[in-house]
Write a protein that holds these residues in place. Structure first.
Motif, PDB file in Angstrom:
ATOM      1  N   SER A   1     -27.219 -17.362   4.984  1.00 61.55           N
ATOM      2  CA  SER A   1     -28.180 -18.109   4.173  1.00 61.55           C
ATOM      3  C   SER A   1     -29.565 -17.876   4.765  1.00 61.55           C
ATOM      4  O   SER A   1     -29.701 -17.590   5.955  1.00 61.55           O
ATOM      5  N   HIS A   2     -30.589 -17.998   3.923  1.00 60.57           N
ATOM      6  CA  HIS A   2     -31.957 -17.797   4.405  1.00 60.57           C
ATOM      7  C   HIS A   2     -32.917 -18.656   3.597  1.00 60.57           C
ATOM      8  O   HIS A   2     -32.756 -18.810   2.381  1.00 60.57           O
ATOM      9  N   PHE A   3     -33.919 -19.216   4.291  1.00 68.79           N
ATOM     10  CA  PHE A   3     -34.914 -20.077   3.671  1.00 68.79           C
ATOM     11  C   PHE A   3     -36.310 -19.539   3.954  1.00 68.79           C
ATOM     12  O   PHE A   3     -36.589 -19.030   5.046  1.00 68.79           O
TER      13      PHE A   3
ATOM     14  N   ALA B   1     -33.491 -18.767  -0.302  1.00 63.10           N
ATOM     15  CA  ALA B   1     -33.452 -17.447  -0.938  1.00 63.10           C
ATOM     16  C   ALA B   1     -32.042 -16.882  -0.992  1.00 63.10           C
ATOM     17  O   ALA B   1     -31.704 -16.136  -1.912  1.00 63.10           O
ATOM     18  N   LEU B   2     -31.216 -17.206  -0.006  1.00 63.06           N
ATOM     19  CA  LEU B   2     -29.824 -16.768   0.033  1.00 63.06           C
ATOM     20  C   LEU B   2     -28.949 -17.954   0.420  1.00 63.06           C
ATOM     21  O   LEU B   2     -29.340 -18.767   1.278  1.00 63.06           O
TER      22      LEU B   2
ATOM     23  N   LYS C   1     -32.023  -9.553  -3.155  1.00 65.52           N
ATOM     24  CA  LYS C   1     -31.647  -8.252  -2.598  1.00 65.52           C
ATOM     25  C   LYS C   1     -32.547  -7.853  -1.433  1.00 65.52           C
ATOM     26  O   LYS C   1     -32.072  -7.448  -0.377  1.00 65.52           O
ATOM     27  N   THR C   2     -33.857  -7.949  -1.627  1.00 65.86           N
ATOM     28  CA  THR C   2     -34.786  -7.515  -0.582  1.00 65.86           C
ATOM     29  C   THR C   2     -34.721  -8.438   0.626  1.00 65.86           C
ATOM     30  O   THR C   2     -34.829  -7.977   1.772  1.00 65.86           O
ATOM     31  N   THR C   3     -34.526  -9.729   0.403  1.00 63.86           N
ATOM     32  CA  THR C   3     -34.358 -10.654   1.530  1.00 63.86           C
ATOM     33  C   THR C   3     -33.152 -10.265   2.352  1.00 63.86           C
ATOM     34  O   THR C   3     -33.205 -10.219   3.591  1.00 63.86           O
ATOM     35  N   LEU C   4     -32.055  -9.950   1.697  1.00 58.12           N
ATOM     36  CA  LEU C   4     -30.844  -9.546   2.409  1.00 58.12           C
ATOM     37  C   LEU C   4     -31.081  -8.256   3.192  1.00 58.12           C
ATOM     38  O   LEU C   4     -30.656  -8.130   4.348  1.00 58.12           O
TER      39      LEU C   4
ATOM     40  N   LEU D   1     -33.075  -9.007   6.365  1.00 56.30           N
ATOM     41  CA  LEU D   1     -32.226  -9.589   7.406  1.00 56.30           C
ATOM     42  C   LEU D   1     -31.367  -8.500   8.059  1.00 56.30           C
ATOM     43  O   LEU D   1     -31.208  -8.468   9.275  1.00 56.30           O
ATOM     44  N   THR D   2     -30.821  -7.614   7.246  1.00 53.41           N
ATOM     45  CA  THR D   2     -29.959  -6.549   7.769  1.00 53.41           C
ATOM     46  C   THR D   2     -30.754  -5.582   8.637  1.00 53.41           C
ATOM     47  O   THR D   2     -30.246  -5.060   9.639  1.00 53.41           O
ATOM     48  N   ASN D   3     -32.009  -5.342   8.292  1.00 53.18           N
ATOM     49  CA  ASN D   3     -32.889  -4.466   9.089  1.00 53.18           C
ATOM     50  C   ASN D   3     -33.468  -5.168  10.302  1.00 53.18           C
ATOM     51  O   ASN D   3     -34.219  -4.568  11.069  1.00 53.18           O
TER      52      ASN D   3
END
Length: 259
Positions: free
Chosen positions: A22-24, A30-31, A54-57, A60-62
């Motif tokens: 999850s992300h805020f 956002a997720l 998509k871009t938020t994910l 995070l992955t990068n």
């Protein structure tokens, strides 16, 4: 629509394992509890409308953002605790153009190679090989500003391949390109999955970039709405195609928002 088969690990760790993320942004979420895996040597589509997360994910992955809720692992390496090992196995093509327009193609690739400790004859060998893959060998001494949008994207793909990643992330890589350029880039990446065993996460909102045999993760308002093989998602939806299933999922989003 019910969730379908999860894209799970087989033998050994997943190329990419996203678990409960999850992300805020401040108070805006956002997720929410995003979980899925990308299998080694597979092509996985991250499908979602603009604003789906998509871009938020990808960020995070990068490791551009810290993962505070959930975990992300690349071939078993936690992106927070082992970021160097995780990033070493990953190649990234961002949605926004990232070439230095005043440098030549060769210079853009050389800078990236040296960041990964690649120099001398090895740098030259890898640059030549990567540019051959994307069919840009004849433009090696051209300044980036003199390339078309599709050619720039091909150079960015070549750059991302220089350090021999096992996982490639591409965020809306064909946005703004003509049909021929889009098809060529997609063919190149799919070819690398088959020839090199590359694992790919391809983020898009364009249905015509999805094949029935692909793995897919459908994001809707920051949540996983469906995941599995494309043909399984279509069957579970009761629709006749992934385009119809995707439209159905997003009609459900509209209904939930307005109810």
């Amino acid at each position: 629509m019910q969730h379908v088969r999860t894209i799970d690990r087989e033998d050994g760790p997943a190329a990419l394992d996203v678990a409960g993320v999850s992300h805020f942004y401040g108070r805006k979420q956002a997720l929410e509890n995003v979980s899925f895996s990308v299998r080694p040597a597979s092509f996985t589509v991250l499908l979602g409308l603009n604003g789906a997360g998509k871009t938020t994910l990808f960020s995070l992955t990068n490791h551009l953002y810290d993962t505070r809720h959930g975990t992300i692992r690349v071939f078993g390496h936690d992106i927070n605790r082992e970021s160097g090992e995780a990033l070493r196995r990953m190649g990234v093509v961002f949605q926004a153009r990232t070439l230095d327009l005043d440098l030549s193609v060769r210079q853009n690739l050389a800078y990236h190679a040296r960041l990964h400790g690649i120099g001398g004859q090895e740098e030259a060998r890898r640059t030549a090989a990567a540019l051959e893959i994307v069919e840009m060998s004849d433009r090696v001494d051209d300044k980036a500003r003199n390339l078309s949008g599709g050619q720039m994207r091909r150079v960015e793909i070549a750059r991302a391949l220089l350090h021999s990643p096992a996982l490639m992330l591409l965020d809306e890589p064909t946005v703004g390109l003509d049909i021929r350029s889009r098809a060529g880039i997609l063919k190149t990446i799919r070819g690398l999955v088959k020839s090199r065993g590359l694992a790919v996460l391809w983020a898009t909102h364009l249905i015509d970039e999805v094949d029935d045999g692909d793995d897919a993760v459908v994001l809707r308002q920051g949540e996983v709405a469906a995941r599995g093989r494309v043909r399984d998602i279509v069957e579970a939806s009761g629709c006749g195609s992934i385009g119809e299933a995707f439209a159905l999922l997003n009609r459900a989003e509209t209904a939930e928002t307005t109810s």
